[in-house]
Design a protein around this motif. Structure first.
Motif, short mmCIF file in Angstrom:
data_model
loop_
_atom_site.label_atom_id
_atom_site.label_comp_id
_atom_site.label_asym_id
_atom_site.label_seq_id
_atom_site.Cartn_x
_atom_site.Cartn_y
_atom_site.Cartn_z
N GLN A 167 9.58 76.61 -70.11
CA GLN A 167 8.65 75.69 -69.46
C GLN A 167 8.85 75.70 -67.94
O GLN A 167 9.99 75.75 -67.48
N ARG A 205 9.50 74.18 -64.36
CA ARG A 205 10.34 73.02 -64.08
C ARG A 205 10.48 72.81 -62.57
O ARG A 205 10.59 73.77 -61.82
N CYS A 208 12.94 71.61 -59.81
CA CYS A 208 14.36 71.41 -59.54
C CYS A 208 14.48 70.92 -58.11
O CYS A 208 14.49 71.72 -57.17
N LEU A 216 20.41 69.42 -65.43
CA LEU A 216 18.98 69.50 -65.15
C LEU A 216 18.52 68.46 -64.13
O LEU A 216 17.49 68.65 -63.49
N CYS A 266 20.07 72.84 -61.79
CA CYS A 266 18.79 73.14 -62.42
C CYS A 266 18.27 74.50 -61.94
O CYS A 266 17.77 75.30 -62.74
#
Length: 189
Positions: free
Chosen positions: A68, A70, A72, A149, A155
């Protein structure tokens, strides 16, 4: 930061260049040869990570995260290719977790003064670079992964598209205060 009271995190991301032009790879354990486990990541403890079935469960969980896009911190990452488990990275990560446990420290430089680059060069990992996340004090895989995360640098290591190989290890210090030392390593073939 209130969360630093219960644990300390120290992120690092480095890309290394190999001294040789060879990109040969140590044979890896394949997902098909590892039995699956019924334990969820919320139940996988530090001690479980020495079991290849749990290693595969963590690899699957990281690859689900990488599927997916993401955010960060301020950096957006598109979906990234899946990682493969790397046994030399696991041995290196476990040795670093044991070193942190035995010497009661959290960091990316070993008790003998070796940084990730030097530790990778001394290991059997034959890649061209790497990254590392470390943490202390989390009870299970889910907790430590969720904490990584929420940290932009950690992350970013998890989502970095150049990483191809992966391992995570943990060692427990039960002597003074029960504490887990987690090391997550990424490699580039």
């Amino acid at each position: 930061m209130n969360h630093l009271k219960s644990f300390i995190q120290a992120p690092v991301f480095i890309l290394l260049t190999a001294c040789s032009a060879s990109s040969s790879r140590i044979p890896q354990t394949t997902a098909a040869s590892i039995p699956q486990t019924q334990k969820s990541s919320t139940e996988i403890s530090c001690q479980d990570l020495s079991n290849p079935a749990f290693q595969q469960a963590m690899l699957n969980a990281i690859n689900e995260i990488r599927k997916q896009p993401r955010q960060c911190g301020q950096r957006h990452f598109p979906a990234a290719a899946p990682l493969v488990w790397n046994n030399p990275l696991y041995q290196n990560a476990f040795a670093h977790s044991k070193d942190m446990t035995n010497h009661n420290f959290l960091g990316h430089v070993s008790s003998t003064g070796l940084d990730l680059k030097a530790r990778l060069q001394q290991s059997q990992f034959k890649g061209r670079g790497g990254g590392e996340n470390v943490a202390r004090g989390h009870q299970n895989l889910n907790d430590v992964t969720q904490k990584w995360l929420t940290s932009p640098v950690h992350c970013s290591n998890i989502m970095h598209p150049k990483f191809t190989d992966y391992a995570i290890a943990c060692a427990s210090d039960q002597a003074k205060q029960p504490s887990n030392y987690w090391t997550q390593q990424f490699g580039v073939r």
